[in-house]
Scaffold this motif. Structure first.
Motif, short mmCIF file in Angstrom:
data_model
loop_
_atom_site.label_atom_id
_atom_site.label_comp_id
_atom_site.label_asym_id
_atom_site.label_seq_id
_atom_site.Cartn_x
_atom_site.Cartn_y
_atom_site.Cartn_z
N CYS A 16 83.32 44.82 85.93
CA CYS A 16 82.08 44.15 85.49
C CYS A 16 81.83 44.39 84.01
N THR A 18 81.68 42.72 81.25
CA THR A 18 80.84 41.91 80.38
C THR A 18 79.43 41.74 80.91
N TYR A 19 79.19 41.97 82.19
CA TYR A 19 77.89 41.81 82.84
C TYR A 19 77.44 40.35 82.90
N GLN A 20 78.35 39.42 82.66
CA GLN A 20 77.98 38.01 82.68
C GLN A 20 77.52 37.56 84.07
N LYS A 22 75.98 39.32 86.30
CA LYS A 22 74.62 39.79 86.56
C LYS A 22 73.60 38.98 85.77
N ASN A 23 73.95 38.55 84.56
CA ASN A 23 73.08 37.66 83.81
C ASN A 23 72.79 36.39 84.60
N ASP A 52 71.77 51.95 84.51
CA ASP A 52 71.58 50.99 83.42
C ASP A 52 70.12 50.53 83.34
N THR A 109 80.35 48.83 77.30
CA THR A 109 79.75 48.84 78.63
C THR A 109 80.00 50.13 79.39
N ASP A 112 75.11 52.99 79.12
CA ASP A 112 73.97 52.16 79.48
C ASP A 112 73.54 51.32 78.28
N TYR A 113 72.99 50.17 78.58
CA TYR A 113 72.48 49.26 77.56
C TYR A 113 71.31 49.92 76.82
N ASP A 387 80.39 43.19 75.06
CA ASP A 387 79.25 43.53 75.90
C ASP A 387 78.24 42.38 75.83
N ARG A 389 75.35 42.07 77.68
CA ARG A 389 74.04 42.38 78.24
C ARG A 389 72.93 42.01 77.26
#
Length: 450
Positions: A16, A18-20, A22-23, A52, A109, A112-113, A387, A389
């Protein structure tokens, strides 16, 4: 078997990155407006497990606000603020240095952001608005003061912290050999982006100052409201709407009996969505042992998102329709901070590429079986990602208009379709905030009075 385990381990490590996904999940949940309690409970559990916190809390807190769950929204935002204070602001230099090394070797990533400064100020704005909706003006005052304080801290950060990050990156032994020339090439790739977004070297958000001034006006602190609106007036002194409101605020500030003056309706329209994050890859030359090795590097970029209605129009009982004025451009605010923090991000990505390429070459020389070489190359491919996020739901722009409160309001969109109408208490100042993400979704209406 050994080879498969190594590959699976790296896939697990970076699945995960890039967290895309979850976006996209957050956007689907918000736009559906089904206000699923189970989803919000799951998000709160993630925060309670310290997963996060800032990224999850920003997006979940906004979804709760959109569902008119103002108390729950502030519980999410409280956890975000706690994380800002203890996990970001109070990090020691050694911790930041260790994180810099880890992020450089893998990617951002793994930590945490930490959020952007424009996001930090808006956390307090939305907490303040939530408290206003809960009719808790005492706590709302605290939040708007915090938002204004964060604006000042942002100026200090951009003057000092970013310079330190760049100097730290330059100490790396690979800097002169593999970073400096590539940096110039990459920065040229961004020139058109900042022209398109009209990025400027201004790290404050005048919308924060404006909405704070409206709060203090409604809370009957007319002197502070006037002083704050003066800051906005200096920027937008040629705008008729700001000029009109500034004169009203000045009149209240100087009056010995402000309670006898006319009351007003402040209409704030938060329009569309601010930029999302995307990425692009460039293949760049790196020099090792007098040989040129081409390596693919990933870099972040901004992607414009759509506005909703071009404007809204509103009228009271006695006047004709008047259009909202578009003043506060979040695209510009986001792009300005992105531009200011870009150089250290590019340097970090280049250092990461240089280090990983060097490791791959060393392993290739000494790995007769080819297993470690394969694993190392897979690791490099999977961790060479930007990243992505960010806080998904801030507006593209904010528009305003102020009308006399004569006991009634009606608001229409640019297609002459009614959004809202209501009889009002004409003895109160009233804030009506309209949030529209897209023409395809119903607008959200927040009415606050005091």
């Amino acid at each position: 078997m050994y080879q498969k385990l190594i590959i699976l381990s790296f896939l697990f490590l970076t699945a995960c990155s890039t967290y895309q996904e979850k976006n996209i999940t957050y956007q689907k949940v918000l736009f559906s407006n089904n206000c699923n309690d189970t989803f919000l409970k799951e998000q709160m559990q993630e925060l309670n497990q310290n997963k996060d916190v800032i990224f999850v809390g920003l997006n979940s807190g906004y979804i709760a606000r959109d569902c008119m769950k103002f108390k729950l929204s502030n519980e999410f935002f409280d956890k975000v603020e706690h994380s800002y204070k203890y996990d970001v602001d109070l990090q020691s230099f050694s911790t930041k240095s260790t994180q810099f090394i880890g992020k450089t070797l893998i990617n951002d990533t793994i930590s945490d952001y930490e959020g952007s400064w424009y996001e930090r100020t808006m956390v307090n704005v939305y907490k303040g608005l939530n408290f206003m909706s809960l009719k808790d003006f005492e706590n709302a005052r605290v939040e708007f003061n915090r938002a204004l304080m964060r604006q000042e801290k942002a100026k200090e950060y951009f003057e000092n912290e970013i310079k330190q990050q760049i100097e730290q990156a330059k100490k790396n032994e690979n800097y002169k050999q593999n970073i400096k020339e590539n940096l110039q090439v990459i920065e040229k790739q961004y020139n058109h982006l900042f022209d398109d977004f009209n990025a400027q070297k201004n790290y404050t958000n005048p919308y924060v100052t404006y909405i704070s001034s409206v709060f203090f006006f409604m809370d009957k602190d007319y002197k502070k409201a006037y002083d704050l609106l003066k800051e906005v007036y200096i920027i937008f002194n040629k705008n008729e709407e700001i000029d009109k409101e500034f004169k009203i605020f000045e009149k209240y500030s100087n009056s010995l009996t402000p309670s006898k003056l006319k009351k007003y309706i402040f209409i704030v329209y938060e329009n569309g969505l601010s930029p999302s994050l995307d990425s692009f890859d460039l293949t760049l030359p790196f020099i090792f042992e007098n040989k040129v090795v081409n390596t693919s590097i990933s870099f972040p970029t901004l992607k414009k998102r759509n506005a909703s209605f071009e404007y809204l129009k509103a009228k009271n009982l006695n006047d004709d329709f008047k259009k909202t004025q578009n003043l506060f451009n979040f695209d510009q605010v986001v792009a300005s901070e992105f531009q200011a923090t870009l150089t250290p991000k590019i340097i970090k990505a280049l250092l990461s590429g240089a280090i990983k390429t060097g490791i791959n070459l060393t392993i290739a020389k000494n790995d007769s079986s080819g297993v470690l070489n394969l694993a190392s190359n897979i690791f490099t491919i999977l961790t060479t990602k930007s990243d992505l996020r960010f806080w998904n739901f801030l507006p593209k722009n904010a528009q305003i208009i102020m009308l006399e409160n004569d006991g009634f309001i009606e608001i229409y969109n640019d297609n002459n379709m009614e959004i809202f109408h209501q009889d009002l208490d004409k003895n109160k100042n009233i804030l009506i905030l309209i949030r529209s993400f897209s023409k395809e979704f119903p607008a959200r209406i927040y009415k606050m009075e005091h």
